[in-house]
Motif scaffolding. Structure first.
Motif, PDB file in Angstrom:
ATOM      1  N   ARG A 168      66.008 -13.452  47.579  1.00 31.50           N
ATOM      2  CA  ARG A 168      65.792 -12.107  48.133  1.00 31.50           C
ATOM      3  C   ARG A 168      65.176 -11.181  47.090  1.00 31.50           C
ATOM      4  O   ARG A 168      64.606 -10.151  47.430  1.00 31.50           O
ATOM      5  N   SER A 169      65.289 -11.555  45.815  1.00 31.43           N
ATOM      6  CA  SER A 169      64.707 -10.738  44.748  1.00 31.43           C
ATOM      7  C   SER A 169      63.224 -11.041  44.549  1.00 31.43           C
ATOM      8  O   SER A 169      62.609 -10.520  43.633  1.00 31.43           O
ATOM      9  N   GLU A 170      62.652 -11.866  45.415  1.00 30.52           N
ATOM     10  CA  GLU A 170      61.224 -12.199  45.320  1.00 30.52           C
ATOM     11  C   GLU A 170      60.486 -11.633  46.525  1.00 30.52           C
ATOM     12  O   GLU A 170      61.071 -11.436  47.594  1.00 30.52           O
ATOM     13  N   ARG A 171      59.210 -11.393  46.322  1.00 32.43           N
ATOM     14  CA  ARG A 171      58.335 -10.946  47.403  1.00 32.43           C
ATOM     15  C   ARG A 171      57.246 -11.981  47.575  1.00 32.43           C
ATOM     16  O   ARG A 171      56.686 -12.483  46.605  1.00 32.43           O
ATOM     17  N   VAL A 172      56.943 -12.316  48.824  1.00 35.70           N
ATOM     18  CA  VAL A 172      55.826 -13.206  49.110  1.00 35.70           C
ATOM     19  C   VAL A 172      54.638 -12.324  49.460  1.00 35.70           C
ATOM     20  O   VAL A 172      54.683 -11.579  50.438  1.00 35.70           O
ATOM     21  N   GLY A 173      53.616 -12.387  48.644  1.00 41.29           N
ATOM     22  CA  GLY A 173      52.415 -11.590  48.860  1.00 41.29           C
ATOM     23  C   GLY A 173      51.279 -12.459  49.356  1.00 41.29           C
ATOM     24  O   GLY A 173      50.869 -13.405  48.673  1.00 41.29           O
ATOM     25  N   LEU A 174      50.792 -12.169  50.556  1.00 41.35           N
ATOM     26  CA  LEU A 174      49.679 -12.906  51.124  1.00 41.35           C
ATOM     27  C   LEU A 174      48.437 -12.047  51.054  1.00 41.35           C
ATOM     28  O   LEU A 174      48.433 -10.904  51.506  1.00 41.35           O
ATOM     29  N   SER A 175      47.375 -12.592  50.472  1.00 41.16           N
ATOM     30  CA  SER A 175      46.078 -11.926  50.438  1.00 41.16           C
ATOM     31  C   SER A 175      45.095 -12.762  51.244  1.00 41.16           C
ATOM     32  O   SER A 175      45.106 -13.990  51.149  1.00 41.16           O
ATOM     33  N   LEU A 176      44.265 -12.093  52.026  1.00 45.77           N
ATOM     34  CA  LEU A 176      43.248 -12.779  52.811  1.00 45.77           C
ATOM     35  C   LEU A 176      41.882 -12.203  52.513  1.00 45.77           C
ATOM     36  O   LEU A 176      41.746 -11.008  52.237  1.00 45.77           O
ATOM     37  N   GLU A 177      40.877 -13.036  52.602  1.00 43.13           N
ATOM     38  CA  GLU A 177      39.504 -12.631  52.326  1.00 43.13           C
ATOM     39  C   GLU A 177      39.119 -11.402  53.152  1.00 43.13           C
ATOM     40  O   GLU A 177      38.503 -10.473  52.650  1.00 43.13           O
ATOM     41  N   GLU A 178      39.505 -11.382  54.427  1.00 41.43           N
ATOM     42  CA  GLU A 178      39.100 -10.295  55.324  1.00 41.43           C
ATOM     43  C   GLU A 178      39.700  -8.945  54.940  1.00 41.43           C
ATOM     44  O   GLU A 178      39.085  -7.904  55.173  1.00 41.43           O
ATOM     45  N   THR A 179      40.894  -8.942  54.390  1.00 40.23           N
ATOM     46  CA  THR A 179      41.573  -7.684  54.073  1.00 40.23           C
ATOM     47  C   THR A 179      41.668  -7.399  52.579  1.00 40.23           C
ATOM     48  O   THR A 179      41.775  -6.241  52.185  1.00 40.23           O
ATOM     49  N   ASP A 180      41.644  -8.453  51.763  1.00 35.30           N
ATOM     50  CA  ASP A 180      41.907  -8.281  50.327  1.00 35.30           C
ATOM     51  C   ASP A 180      40.846  -8.885  49.412  1.00 35.30           C
ATOM     52  O   ASP A 180      40.941  -8.776  48.201  1.00 35.30           O
ATOM     53  N   GLY A 181      39.879  -9.604  49.995  1.00 34.95           N
ATOM     54  CA  GLY A 181      38.814 -10.183  49.195  1.00 34.95           C
ATOM     55  C   GLY A 181      39.117 -11.539  48.586  1.00 34.95           C
ATOM     56  O   GLY A 181      38.290 -12.106  47.876  1.00 34.95           O
ATOM     57  N   ILE A 182      40.319 -12.071  48.841  1.00 29.37           N
ATOM     58  CA  ILE A 182      40.695 -13.375  48.290  1.00 29.37           C
ATOM     59  C   ILE A 182      41.759 -14.008  49.182  1.00 29.37           C
ATOM     60  O   ILE A 182      42.543 -13.294  49.810  1.00 29.37           O
ATOM     61  N   ASP A 183      41.746 -15.330  49.260  1.00 29.14           N
ATOM     62  CA  ASP A 183      42.783 -16.062  49.994  1.00 29.14           C
ATOM     63  C   ASP A 183      43.778 -16.646  49.003  1.00 29.14           C
ATOM     64  O   ASP A 183      43.421 -17.521  48.205  1.00 29.14           O
ATOM     65  N   GLU A 184      45.018 -16.159  49.050  1.00 22.65           N
ATOM     66  CA  GLU A 184      46.070 -16.742  48.219  1.00 22.65           C
ATOM     67  C   GLU A 184      47.425 -16.218  48.649  1.00 22.65           C
ATOM     68  O   GLU A 184      47.529 -15.166  49.282  1.00 22.65           O
ATOM     69  N   VAL A 185      48.445 -16.988  48.315  1.00 23.93           N
ATOM     70  CA  VAL A 185      49.829 -16.569  48.516  1.00 23.93           C
ATOM     71  C   VAL A 185      50.500 -16.603  47.155  1.00 23.93           C
ATOM     72  O   VAL A 185      50.427 -17.602  46.438  1.00 23.93           O
ATOM     73  N   ARG A 186      51.142 -15.503  46.805  1.00 23.88           N
ATOM     74  CA  ARG A 186      51.852 -15.385  45.531  1.00 23.88           C
ATOM     75  C   ARG A 186      53.321 -15.096  45.773  1.00 23.88           C
ATOM     76  O   ARG A 186      53.677 -14.417  46.729  1.00 23.88           O
ATOM     77  N   ILE A 187      54.158 -15.578  44.871  1.00 28.57           N
ATOM     78  CA  ILE A 187      55.558 -15.172  44.845  1.00 28.57           C
ATOM     79  C   ILE A 187      55.738 -14.296  43.616  1.00 28.57           C
ATOM     80  O   ILE A 187      55.395 -14.694  42.501  1.00 28.57           O
ATOM     81  N   VAL A 188      56.246 -13.098  43.855  1.00 30.86           N
ATOM     82  CA  VAL A 188      56.406 -12.105  42.790  1.00 30.86           C
ATOM     83  C   VAL A 188      57.872 -11.772  42.658  1.00 30.86           C
ATOM     84  O   VAL A 188      58.555 -11.480  43.654  1.00 30.86           O
ATOM     85  N   GLU A 189      58.383 -11.814  41.436  1.00 32.16           N
ATOM     86  CA  GLU A 189      59.765 -11.398  41.160  1.00 32.16           C
ATOM     87  C   GLU A 189      59.792  -9.885  41.106  1.00 32.16           C
ATOM     88  O   GLU A 189      58.990  -9.259  40.426  1.00 32.16           O
ATOM     89  N   LEU A 190      60.712  -9.271  41.862  1.00 37.79           N
ATOM     90  CA  LEU A 190      60.819  -7.825  41.901  1.00 37.79           C
ATOM     91  C   LEU A 190      61.980  -7.365  41.030  1.00 37.79           C
ATOM     92  O   LEU A 190      63.013  -8.034  40.963  1.00 37.79           O
ATOM     93  N   GLU A 191      61.779  -6.215  40.398  1.00 37.60           N
ATOM     94  CA  GLU A 191      62.849  -5.640  39.570  1.00 37.60           C
ATOM     95  C   GLU A 191      63.659  -4.658  40.407  1.00 37.60           C
ATOM     96  O   GLU A 191      63.124  -4.023  41.312  1.00 37.60           O
TER      97      GLU A 191
END
Length: 196
Positions: A168-191
């Motif tokens: 639950r302390s992580e965020r899944v960030g999805l970026s897509l070419e159409e909205t963000d200029g790149i296709d990728e999924v990242r897991i980010v640790e949140l403070e």
């Protein structure tokens, strides 16, 4: 993102790690498209509705893959769930998006809701409420690119690109070419996130 982040979230501590790149996303969408076709047998009664924001381009991509396989267009559109959410009091600044129901409508159709990340299930619940205002489908299914777990409602996706168990302390960030200029999924640790 489909669902709000956990309470008391500060900025990400780093850029996180990439867990899906453009090729992984493309393969996952191809697999989801084939699963949808196998389950429906006839794409003519199929309607894909992307949930704003990133579910909309995902629905378009899936529709294009199904069209390429079947040889005829697949009805697709967009569904805005903003006013159906149960967190409007805590997140009152959400801007509504435009709902686009295809001309064929949804009555008697197999509707596949397409979303980016399945988390608590509250966005999908809101989508089901919104859908009822536009007609009565024969069947409603759910396709998501990422299922990260942590469900708060009894909702399960029918088609999943990737299961990503997360804290639950992580965020899944999805970026897509159409909205963000790149296709990728990242897991980010949140403070500053409490997991209790």
């Amino acid at each position: 993102m489909s669902d709000p982040a956990p309470e008391r979230v500060s900025e990400p501590s780093a850029d996180g790690r990439v867990v899906l790149d453009a090729r992984d996303i493309s393969r996952a969408l191809t697999r989801i498209s084939h699963e949808i076709l196998e389950r429906n047998r006839d794409a003519e009664d199929l309607v894909l509705l992307g949930l704003h924001t990133r579910g909309v381009p995902l629905a378009r991509r899936i529709a294009a893959r199904i069209e390429a396989a079947e040889g005829h267009p697949v009805a697709h559109g967009a569904l805005d769930v903003t006013m159906y959410r149960d967190d409007l009091r805590t997140h009152p600044t959400r801007a509504p998006h435009h709902t686009e129901i295809p001309p064929v409508g949804i009555d008697g159709k197999t509707v596949v809701l397409v979303d980016d990340v399945l988390f608590s299930g509250r966005t999908v619940r809101a989508a089901l409420d919104a859908l009822a205002d536009y007609g009565r489908p024969a069947v409603v299914r759910l396709a998501v690119l990422v299922d990260r777990g942590h469900r708060q409602l009894p909702i399960r996706a029918d088609h999943v690109g990737k299961n990503l168990p997360t804290a639950r302390s992580e965020r899944v960030g999805l970026s897509l070419e159409e909205t963000d200029g790149i296709d990728e999924v990242r897991i980010v640790e949140l403070e500053g996130v409490t997991t209790a």
